[in-house]
Design an enzyme around this catalytic site. Structure first.
Site, PDB file in Angstrom:
ATOM      1  N   SER A   1       0.853  -1.185   0.000  1.00  0.00           N
ATOM      2  CA  SER A   1       0.000   0.000   0.000  1.00  0.00           C
ATOM      3  C   SER A   1       0.890   1.236   0.000  1.00  0.00           C
ATOM      4  CB  SER A   1      -0.946  -0.007   1.207  1.00  0.00           C
ATOM      5  OG  SER A   1      -1.917   1.006   1.101  1.00  0.00           O
ATOM      6  N   ASN A   2       0.340   2.361   0.416  1.00  0.00           N
ATOM      7  CA  ASN A   2       1.084   3.619   0.453  1.00  0.00           C
ATOM      8  C   ASN A   2       0.611   4.448   1.639  1.00  0.00           C
ATOM      9  OD1 ASN A   2      -1.235   5.346  -0.523  1.00  0.00           O
ATOM     10  ND2 ASN A   2      -1.004   3.969  -2.286  1.00  0.00           N
ATOM     11  N   SER A   3       1.157   5.637   1.772  1.00  0.00           N
ATOM     12  CA  SER A   3       0.916   6.452   2.974  1.00  0.00           C
ATOM     13  C   SER A   3      -0.254   7.419   2.847  1.00  0.00           C
ATOM     14  CB  SER A   3       2.184   7.250   3.318  1.00  0.00           C
ATOM     15  OG  SER A   3       3.272   6.395   3.541  1.00  0.00           O
ATOM     16  N   SER A   4      -1.063   7.293   1.810  1.00  0.00           N
ATOM     17  CA  SER A   4      -2.180   8.228   1.638  1.00  0.00           C
ATOM     18  C   SER A   4      -3.157   8.110   2.799  1.00  0.00           C
ATOM     19  CB  SER A   4      -2.898   7.948   0.319  1.00  0.00           C
ATOM     20  OG  SER A   4      -4.044   8.774   0.199  1.00  0.00           O
TER      21      SER A   4
ATOM     22  N   ALA B   1      -4.640   7.494  -4.097  1.00  0.00           N
ATOM     23  CA  ALA B   1      -3.292   7.046  -4.450  1.00  0.00           C
ATOM     24  C   ALA B   1      -3.409   5.578  -4.868  1.00  0.00           C
ATOM     25  CB  ALA B   1      -2.344   7.211  -3.272  1.00  0.00           C
TER      26      ALA B   1
END
Length: 421
Positions: A212-215, A280
């Site tokens: 995943s990502n930090s959004s 994101a």
């Protein structure tokens, strides 16, 4: 303005949601503002004056004849930098609209020259009644900011529009009004359907692990907030986000992976007037997802090597559907670009290239990394607007600002496109 203490008056109407005003008082106090609470007499049936005095640190009264020597019924309204009324009952809306001055709260509003933000709360039938709507229109015409109520559980077993939004939600919108002006929420999107993606997609590796990502989803939710307050019918296709207050009246479509988001956007974009891809979205996903947790020592190669396959390009796909005539005529499509730059190109240059490749009408380019943007309260970057005949895009710099303020700037640009001749 967030760093400058404001003199905030919080008015409290006599509804069951009056208890939420306690949290609103704390929200402003913890932000460093000076708070005076003015309840109506009916509000004290739900929350006592002692509670508001303890939370605000200031005395509480309801009557114009209290502290007459200080001319309190004029002083509080005149000195206020911001007045927030939550909850505002149907009766209180009526009294405000007709200019009544029969208690301390309505008197204070009559002398106020600062922004006044009103958060209604009542049963759906009362909110939708023509008399209430006429009062709301009257107040908005005079410059009062009347927020749209949330949709949800009401008193008893009722569910519908008329629920008081979360206190943090009200406070954030009210401070945006104080910073940006009382005209930031015109009903300019009434009758428009807006579809916004928000958050970060989750691509599973096994039942436990994922990519995943930090959004945080904050910018997407802020865009939904502004759209809802401008009268739009809002759908949020929500990937993974932080715990956020839901925008008033918005419909939430929960998704996890990029493929899920792609399918949901395709479905809900068909009759949309505006589409904003603020999520994101992962560019790649694992080619295989293990049915059980991959443990160390059992299959180390599965943990040290991950084969990936490309996810659908959701933004480009929506633009292509528009070209094929599969979306509503005139739909506006807005993209986002989170860029870090590299040895050859700046984040802005990457954003300009993405705008050209994707073919969307507008793009918000963020310079991310080093603790910027993702998961933060502020955002910054550039708004890029496509121009005809291969002309370079119009570029507007967005200085570091609260994400709700950035959302206002984005929507102002979108509406300029929408209403351009």
């Amino acid at each position: 303005m967030d760093n400058v203490p404001l003199r905030v008056v919080i008015g409290v109407g006599g509804g069951i949601a009056a208890y939420k005003a306690c949290h609103l008082v704390r929200y402003f106090k913890e932000a460093g503002h000076v708070v005076h609470v003015i309840p109506t007499h009916s509000a004290l049936n739900f929350v006592g004056a002692a509670t508001f005095e303890a939370l605000s640190g200031n005395p509480v009264s309801t009557d114009v004849f209290d502290r007459v020597d200080e001319v309190q019924h004029v002083r509080l309204g005149q000195q206020a930098d911001l007045i927030v009324i939550a909850p505002a009952t149907a009766d209180l809306l009526s009294r405000l609209a007709t200019g009544r001055a029969d208690d301390l709260l309505t008197s204070s509003c009559l002398v106020a020259t600062c922004p006044v933000v009103v958060a209604p709360a009542m049963h759906t039938e009362m909110w939708e009644h023509p008399a209430t709507q006429a009062n709301v229109n009257t107040l908005r015409h005079r410059g009062t900011v009347v927020l749209e109520p949330a949709h949800g559980r009401l008193t008893g077993h009722d569910t519908g529009s008329g629920r008081l939004p979360d206190p943090e939600h009200i406070g954030s919108l009210a401070l945006a009004v104080a910073r940006c002006g009382r005209d930031i929420f015109p009903q300019s999107l009434k009758g428009k359907k807006v579809v916004i993606s928000a958050g970060g997609t989750v691509e599973p590796l096994d039942p436990v692990r994922f990519l995943s990502n930090s959004s945080s989803g904050r910018q997407g939710f802020a865009l939904a907030d502004v759209a809802a307050q401008r009268g739009a019918d809002v759908v949020i296709v929500k990937a993974h986000t932080e715990q956020l207050s839901l925008p008033s009246g918005a419909r939430i479509i929960p998704v996890k992976s990029a493929v899920d988001l792609h399918n949901a956007m395709d479905e809900h974009a068909e009759d949309a007037d505006i589409i904003i891809m603020a999520a994101a979205v992962a560019d790649y996903r694992p080619t295989q997802v293990a049915a059980s947790k991959m443990k160390k020592g059992m299959n180390d190669s599965a943990l040290t090597r991950i084969d990936l396959t490309q996810n659908p390009d959701v933004l480009a796909g929506l633009v292509n559907r528009r070209r094929r005539g599969e979306l509503k005529e005139g739909v506006i499509i807005v993209g986002f670009a989170a860029e870090t730059g590299d040895a050859e190109h700046t984040p802005l240059e990457h954003g300009v290239d993405k705008l050209s490749r994707k073919g969307c009408d507008m793009l918000m380019c963020n310079a991310v990394g080093d603790g910027k943007v993702f998961g933060q309260d502020d955002n910054e970057g550039w708004i890029l607007v496509s121009q005809p005949e291969d002309q370079p895009p119009l570029i507007s710099e967005v200085n570091a600002s609260a994400k709700i303020d950035v959302a206002i700037q984005i929507w102002d640009c979108v509406e300029t496109l929408m209403f351009a001749e």
